[in-house]
Design a protein around this motif. Structure first.
Motif, mmCIF file in Angstrom:
data_model
loop_
_atom_site.group_PDB
_atom_site.id
_atom_site.type_symbol
_atom_site.label_atom_id
_atom_site.label_comp_id
_atom_site.label_asym_id
_atom_site.label_seq_id
_atom_site.Cartn_x
_atom_site.Cartn_y
_atom_site.Cartn_z
ATOM 1 N N MET A 99 12.691 39.949 22.559
ATOM 2 C CA MET A 99 13.664 40.796 23.256
ATOM 3 C C MET A 99 15.081 40.465 22.795
ATOM 4 S SD MET A 99 14.205 43.236 25.467
ATOM 5 C CE MET A 99 12.760 43.391 26.512
ATOM 6 N N TRP A 148 7.974 36.535 24.280
ATOM 7 C CA TRP A 148 8.583 37.851 24.466
ATOM 8 C C TRP A 148 10.097 37.763 24.583
ATOM 9 C CZ3 TRP A 148 11.606 39.295 28.523
ATOM 10 C CH2 TRP A 148 11.597 38.465 29.654
ATOM 11 N N GLU A 151 9.191 45.397 29.213
ATOM 12 C CA GLU A 151 10.101 46.487 29.538
ATOM 13 C C GLU A 151 10.593 47.190 28.273
ATOM 14 O OE1 GLU A 151 14.045 46.815 32.354
ATOM 15 O OE2 GLU A 151 12.792 45.041 32.450
ATOM 16 N N LYS A 152 10.654 48.507 28.343
ATOM 17 C CA LYS A 152 11.190 49.287 27.226
ATOM 18 C C LYS A 152 12.705 49.334 27.334
ATOM 19 C CE LYS A 152 7.470 51.861 25.533
ATOM 20 N NZ LYS A 152 7.260 51.845 24.133
ATOM 21 N N ILE A 153 13.346 49.390 26.175
ATOM 22 C CA ILE A 153 14.796 49.472 26.113
ATOM 23 C C ILE A 153 15.181 50.919 25.835
ATOM 24 C CG2 ILE A 153 16.861 48.716 24.872
ATOM 25 C CD1 ILE A 153 15.243 46.243 23.971
ATOM 26 N N ASN A 154 16.100 51.451 26.618
ATOM 27 C CA ASN A 154 16.672 52.761 26.322
ATOM 28 C C ASN A 154 17.717 52.518 25.225
ATOM 29 O OD1 ASN A 154 18.192 55.118 26.197
ATOM 30 N ND2 ASN A 154 18.012 55.521 28.395
ATOM 31 N N GLU A 155 17.260 52.570 23.980
ATOM 32 C CA GLU A 155 18.097 52.159 22.849
ATOM 33 C C GLU A 155 19.345 53.013 22.701
ATOM 34 O OE1 GLU A 155 15.752 51.725 19.306
ATOM 35 O OE2 GLU A 155 14.448 50.221 20.230
ATOM 36 N N ARG A 202 15.628 41.922 19.430
ATOM 37 C CA ARG A 202 15.786 43.380 19.480
ATOM 38 C C ARG A 202 17.165 43.753 19.997
ATOM 39 N NH1 ARG A 202 15.694 47.164 16.786
ATOM 40 N NH2 ARG A 202 15.639 49.174 17.765
#
Length: 132
Positions: A30, A26, A108-112, A33
């Motif tokens: 990450m 991961w 964890e989600k990224i606030n893109e 990304r």
């Protein structure tokens, strides 16, 4: 070559690609990304490879680093303390006078949108500082 002369490294982009592959979990996903988001936010960004294996992104000065640890991928903004962070992304290195960091954990989600805005703000700050 003398001992004090910096050793020429391989292409930084290739070294970052290799790090992403060698992580194989991961953290590699990450880091890949985050790298893509940095490039989207600033297509003119310059990638470097520093400190024995840390990806670093520059535009008119250092924007941020991408460090990988056992349980976190840390994105440290060189001048983070001077940046507005209306979305509250900074969650690490909050006590210093200069840097700020974002620790990303597995799943964890990224606030893109917010992250790209922060990257663009860092580039703008660097550009303003370099004109002085």
């Amino acid at each position: 070559m003398s001992k004090s002369a910096p050793r020429q490294e391989a292409d930084p982009a290739r070294l970052i690609d290799e790090r992403i592959r060698e992580l194989g979990d991961w953290r590699g996903e990450m880091l890949a990304r985050l790298r893509a988001l940095i490039r989207q936010a600033d297509p003119e960004v310059i990638e470097e490879w520093k400190w024995r294996g840390v990806p670093v992104w520059y535009h008119d000065g250092m924007i941020c680093t991408g460090e990988t640890y056992k349980s976190v991928v840390k994105m440290t903004f060189a001048k983070g303390a001077a940046l507005d962070d209306p979305s509250g992304l900074f969650n690490s290195s909050l006590d210093g006078n200069t840097r700020r960091a974002i620790d990303f954990h597995e799943g964890e989600k990224i606030n893109e949108a917010a992250l790209k805005a922060l990257i663009r703000a860092a580039v703008t700050l660097n550009a303003a500082s370099s004109r002085r």
